[in-house]
Write an enzyme that holds these catalytic residues in place. Structure first.
Site, short mmCIF file in Angstrom:
data_model
loop_
_atom_site.label_atom_id
_atom_site.label_comp_id
_atom_site.label_asym_id
_atom_site.label_seq_id
_atom_site.Cartn_x
_atom_site.Cartn_y
_atom_site.Cartn_z
N GLY A 1 0.81 -1.21 0.00
CA GLY A 1 0.00 0.00 0.00
C GLY A 1 0.85 1.26 0.00
O GLY A 1 0.41 2.32 0.45
N GLY A 2 2.10 1.13 -0.50
CA GLY A 2 2.95 2.30 -0.63
C GLY A 2 3.35 2.94 0.68
O GLY A 2 3.74 4.11 0.70
N SER B 1 4.61 -5.62 -2.70
CA SER B 1 4.82 -4.20 -2.92
C SER B 1 5.54 -3.60 -1.71
O SER B 1 6.63 -4.04 -1.36
CB SER B 1 3.49 -3.51 -3.21
OG SER B 1 3.69 -2.21 -3.71
#
Length: 742
Positions: free
Chosen positions: A315-316, A401
């Site tokens: 989620g960055g 991610s």
């Protein structure tokens, strides 16, 4: 091609499968509507024995029907699809019958769970969760009465009973008598069946679960909830640290607080504060968010020691939650793994650095509170996971991610040493000189730069001191936090998020390059990979839409080049004096060719970058290392526009398809069984190879080699493929050599 069964073979299949399931008691067939002695495929055989192939998106042939599709669960229709009937087909009949006997014996009879007739000849599938019939179709009798909707399996004992989803192609349509009387249905069908097919699945009465038995952890007693499969217990919302509020905001996580009595751990905890609700999945947000969730198939107090998988969401570093349905741990728990997901602080609350915070820390460091949450969760696992049947000496961490970035950072952190023995990084591991690394959320910040950015952010929010920041409501604090770090040169429009991890000399002592050159990363087995349609690559079916779109790319993200002008301009900006050579290797004279070469270069870059990352990793770590390239596109609305997108592999690795509402096919389920078997093997042994579904060996996944540039394709195929051609590997190596190491 699947084998074709005659009517005797169909019964024999049910008998053999039931015999394999073990001894069982027979259920007595009531003399009432909704029951019949014979399977319909035996009572009304097809002319000439012609067959239809029948499948379900919810279960495989010979597999278990999901609990959600039984009356013990949600009574949700599992969905069916079949091959088209022969010429002359005017309608279809669909009938689901369950075998009451322990061995499929005809005298035990059957229960009828669905009768659909007069399905139009153009219909060859019924969706999962069906609530409305196709026009012209009608219900017939089942165990719930005449003209009744789907009634899922409702077995009366713990044995696996066979359920037959049968489809018949008729050369006629049927009258209304079929709606109330099964005998009338059989008589009307006799002589009119052109072809038939049968899909066999199994169901049993759910066993009582361990979830209601209190278990003891360091902070008290708790109970959980049954999973969709009652053999799996789920414990949700367990605090692993004290709420980081007031003076604990921007502090290392404090010990969790004890409770009296028995805590009911049957609901997920709040998501950590984050701008927007998309990545929080609409959940309540609160600073009191440091909770975790456990899925286990181990019985309480059994003394079992199952391997453990701790998942870190992406989620960055600005959003996310451990409660996302893609991360549902039941599928892996059924393969003998204890699964843990958790929440960690994100955005400004997780990654703010200021000089005052650094002075206060005692380590002259700040900015990595989210990573310290990761470490606290792993320490909690070491202290408590045995109560759930987990083995604290066999912990694997995984993430995608930003979560994969966390796996990478934890592998570099001395504070995490000894807390896990293997890591799985889905879409992160890249060569430190790859410019693509710079715009990702895992492009770390130097401490001084992060402190300056933090001071500026505080001033913009009206705070003059750390006390002001801690007194500020989190709702005001996170305003404007989903922004980019425009000062990072990436060779493209891509920019990293402002709030992200910091090389602070404490949690993260050194950069990627310096860590790998010195060989000081933790000694853990590792798996790393990338996806076909990420970092600028998109499916070919998306080209036209992107060219027509007037919406600018999301701030900070690289633009996908789908025209010659875009492609050439992007190449000259990124490669500078090497641009002409790049454009010869990836030539494009038309917009279509440019889009295809954009994809080819982006995918080559990903595979080559991760392969070269492995050469550095190998300098200081000789434990098992495997790399992959994911290629399968999920079904549904994203299939043509996003393809095998960033994160699309997650439900397959977790085998969490039943928790995610998409029109999954039998092929998706086959892929998920294979993919999750690789993951279960990694978690158990550090090596993906070994047993797969039904005890068969999985396709061989070669270990990483610095001498052989190859990667394992996962998804549409399961086989090794070249990283890229030799001349392209050579080009990217030379380009990387011109870039600063991150």
């Amino acid at each position: 091609m699947p084998a074709k069964f005659g009517r005797r073979a169909i019964l024999a299949t049910g008998m053999a499968a039931l015999a394999y399931a073990g001894a069982a008691s027979s259920q007595t067939m009531p003399v009432s509507i909704g029951h019949d002695l014979q399977l319909l495929v035996s009572a009304v055989p097809a002319k000439g024995g012609r067959t239809l192939e029948v499948s379900s998106p919810s279960f495989a042939k010979g597999g278990d029907i999901p609990l959600a599709s039984t009356q013990y669960g949600e009574n949700r229709f599992p969905g069916l699809a079949w091959t088209a009937g022969p010429k002359g087909t005017r309608s279809y009949v669909v009938v689901v019958q369950g075998m009451l006997g322990q061995d499929g014996a005809a005298e035990a009879g059957t229960s009828i769970h669905l009768v659909l007739y007069n399905l139009p000849a153009g219909i060859t599938s019924l969706p999962a969760g069906m609530t409305q019939l196709p026009q012209g179709a009608a219900y017939g009798p089942n165990v719930h009465g005449p003209a009744a909707a789907y009634a899922g399996p409702h077995t009366h004992d713990a044995s696996r009973h066979a359920y037959h989803a049968q489809v018949f192609a008729l050369d006629t349509t049927l009258g209304n008598a079929a709606s109330t009387n099964f005998d009338a249905l059989k008589k009307a069908m006799a002589g009119h069946v052109l072809a038939s097919g049968d899909l066999v699945g199994f169901a049993s009465k759910p066993a009582s679960t361990a979830a209601s038995t209190p278990i003891k952890i360091e902070t008290g007693l708790l109970t959980g909830a049954a999973g969709r499969d009652p053999g799996v217990a789920v414990y949700k919302g367990i605090p692993y640290a004290a709420p980081p509020v007031g003076p604990l905001r921007w502090k290392a996580p404090a010990a969790p607080l004890a409770w009296d009595g028995v805590r009911k751990a049957d609901a997920f905890g709040a998501a950590c504060p984050q701008p927007g609700g998309e990545m929080a999945r609409g959940m309540t947000q609160s600073e009191d968010c440091l909770t975790l969730n456990v899925w286990t198939g181990a019985a309480p107090a059994s003394g079992e020691k199952r391997p453990v998988y701790v998942w870190i969401y992406g989620g960055g570093f600005i959003g996310g939650t451990g409660a996302s349905p893609e991360f549902d741990g039941e599928g892996l728990a059924k393969k003998g793994v204890v699964v843990v997901t958790f929440n960690y602080r994100v955005g400004v609350l997780g990654f703010l650095a200021t000089p005052e915070l650094s002075r206060e820390s005692g380590h002259a460091a700040s900015g990595n509170y989210g990573l310290m949450d990761d470490i606290a969760a792993l320490q909690w696992v070491q202290r408590n996971i045995a109560a759930f049947g987990g083995d604290p000496s066999k912990v694997t961490i995984g993430g995608q991610s930003a979560g994969a970035g966390s796996v990478g950072f934890l592998s570099m952190s001395p504070l995490a040493k000894g807390l896990f023995r293997a890591g799985i990084a889905e879409s992160h591991a890249r060569y430190p000189r790859d410019t693509e690394l710079r715009y990702l959320s895992v492009s770390w910040r130097p401490l001084a730069t992060a402190e300056q950015a933090g001071e500026k952010y505080a001033a913009e929010h009206g705070a003059k001191s750390l006390a002001d920041l801690r007194a500020m409501p989190w709702q005001k604090l996170i305003e404007g936090s989903a922004t980019i770090d425009s000062g990072v040169e990436t060779g493209s429009d891509g920019k990293p998020p402002l709030f992200r991890p910091v090389v602070d000399g404490w949690v993260i002592p050194q950069s990627y390059w310096d860590t790998y050159q010195s060989g000081t990363q933790n000694q853990v087995a590792y798996v790393a990979g990338n996806n076909k349609d990420e970092t600028g690559a998109v499916p070919e079916t998306a080209f036209a839409g992107l060219r027509a779109s007037k919406v600018p790319p999301r701030a900070g993200m690289p633009q996908t080049s789908v025209t010659v002008a875009q492609f050439q301009a992007s190449a000259r900006r990124k490669f500078g004096p090497l641009a002409d050579e790049f454009l010869k290797l990836y030539p494009a004279a038309s917009d279509e060719e440019a889009a295809l070469q954009n994809n080819a270069s982006a995918r080559d870059n990903s595979r080559i970058s991760t392969w070269l990352w492995g050469t550095l990793w190998r300098k200081g770590n000789g434990l098992p290392l495997h790399t992959y390239f994911w290629t399968h596109a999920q079904p549904g609305p994203s299939h043509d526009t996003r393809g095998a997108f960033h994160g699309s592999e997650i439900p397959y690795a977790f085998n969490s398809l039943d928790a995610v509402n998409l029109p999954w096919t039998a092929e998706d389920r086959r892929i998920a069984e294979t993919m999750s078997s690789y993951w279960a093997n990694i978690i158990k042994t550090g090596d993906p190879n070994g047993a797969g579904p039904n005890g068969t060996d999985l396709p061989e996944w070669p270990a990483y080699s610095t001498q052989i540039p190859q990667v394992m394709e996962l998804g549409d195929r399961f086989a090794p493929i070249p990283v890229a051609s030799p001349e392209k590997i050579d080009f990217w190596k030379r380009f990387y050599a011109t870039q600063k190491a991150w």
